[in-house]
Design a protein around this motif. Structure first.
Motif, short mmCIF file in Angstrom:
data_model
loop_
_atom_site.label_atom_id
_atom_site.label_comp_id
_atom_site.label_asym_id
_atom_site.label_seq_id
_atom_site.Cartn_x
_atom_site.Cartn_y
_atom_site.Cartn_z
N LEU A 63 16.92 0.69 -1.18
CA LEU A 63 15.87 1.63 -1.57
C LEU A 63 14.48 1.02 -1.45
N ALA A 64 14.39 -0.29 -1.65
CA ALA A 64 13.09 -0.97 -1.61
C ALA A 64 12.59 -1.20 -0.20
N THR A 65 13.51 -1.34 0.76
CA THR A 65 13.08 -1.83 2.07
C THR A 65 13.48 -0.97 3.27
N HIS A 66 14.53 -0.19 3.15
CA HIS A 66 15.08 0.46 4.34
C HIS A 66 14.27 1.70 4.72
N VAL B 100 0.65 -0.13 -14.51
CA VAL B 100 0.63 -0.93 -13.28
C VAL B 100 0.27 -0.03 -12.10
N LYS B 101 -0.51 -0.56 -11.17
CA LYS B 101 -0.88 0.21 -9.97
C LYS B 101 0.38 0.70 -9.28
N LEU B 102 0.38 1.97 -8.94
CA LEU B 102 1.59 2.58 -8.38
C LEU B 102 1.86 2.10 -6.96
N PRO B 103 3.08 1.64 -6.70
CA PRO B 103 3.46 1.24 -5.34
C PRO B 103 4.04 2.44 -4.59
N PRO B 104 4.32 2.30 -3.30
CA PRO B 104 4.94 3.40 -2.55
C PRO B 104 6.38 3.70 -2.99
N ARG B 105 7.04 2.73 -3.64
CA ARG B 105 8.43 2.93 -4.06
C ARG B 105 8.62 2.39 -5.48
N LEU B 106 9.26 3.23 -6.31
CA LEU B 106 9.60 2.85 -7.67
C LEU B 106 11.11 3.01 -7.85
N ILE B 107 11.75 2.00 -8.42
CA ILE B 107 13.19 2.01 -8.63
C ILE B 107 13.47 1.65 -10.07
N PHE C 147 1.83 -4.01 -4.90
CA PHE C 147 3.17 -4.31 -4.41
C PHE C 147 3.71 -3.14 -3.60
N ASP C 148 4.65 -3.43 -2.71
CA ASP C 148 5.29 -2.39 -1.91
C ASP C 148 6.32 -1.61 -2.74
N THR C 149 7.00 -2.31 -3.63
CA THR C 149 8.05 -1.72 -4.46
C THR C 149 8.03 -2.40 -5.82
#
Length: 198
Positions: A149-152, A62-69, A30-32
């Motif tokens: 935070l997830a997309t911008h 879980v496989k680490l995405p580029p963004r975690l919130i 996932f991306d985020t």
């Protein structure tokens, strides 16, 4: 429904949370990932399982995405780490304590994973099932920060605590690196799962 995926898991059950991680990995990467699930009421054990150990386990497995919130709360400001209780029967742990745990996790991961954007959000007291119909904050603003935070592309900071898309003052205990490390060690000891290296 086309294009939508629902994976259901019981975050109060540690083995079910581990199984949920496997299901998520089967669908990713996932991306985020937004760690949003939580409960407001319950005994210390249940609050710790859902609000503290579940996001720790899912992050570790879980496989680490580029963004975690991670969703924290303004109530974290009066929280305490209570690591001795967290390592034991969790008696006396409250909601605010678990939301301080989330901020400790956020800060520790931002340090550990410099190539990943890791941030915490205070969504405000919004009218949800948890917040109640009379909650005074705006529901839309309650999710806009996570979406930003997830997309911008301008959301490039890491290790921050946000409220309405702006860094917010927070409990300075979260910046204590020794406390962060001790928190991770307690989570590892209790769950039997270690946070991975990047």
């Amino acid at each position: 429904m086309a294009g939508k995926l629902y994976i259901i898991g019981d975050l109060s059950d540690r083995e079910a949370t581990k199984a949920l991680a496997d299901k998520i990995n089967a669908q990713g990467p996932f991306d985020t990932i937004i760690h949003n699930a939580g409960i407001y009421q319950g005994d210390g054990k249940r609050l710790a399982e859902v609000n503290t150990f579940a996001p720790y386990l899912l992050t570790a497995l879980v496989k680490l995405p580029p963004r975690l919130i991670y969703l924290s709360s303004g109530l974290h400001s009066n929280g305490q780490a209570k690591l001795e209780q967290l390592a034991g029967d969790c008696k006396g742990i409250g909601y605010g304590d678990t939301k301080l745990h989330i901020l400790l996790l956020t800060k520790a991961l931002a340090k550990r994973y410099p190539s990943i954007k890791v941030n915490a959000v205070n969504p405000g007291w919004v009218p949800t099932k948890m917040g109640g119909a009379g909650a005074p904050d705006d529901l839309q603003k309650g999710y806009e920060t996570q979406l930003w935070l997830a997309t911008h592309p301008d959301a490039t900071a890491s290790g921050q605590y946000y409220f309405h898309q702006h860094p917010q003052a927070y409990n300075q205990a979260a910046d204590d690196e020794q406390l962060q490390d001790e928190f991770l060690k307690v989570c590892e000891r209790v769950t039997g799962v270690k946070i991975r290296e990047q």
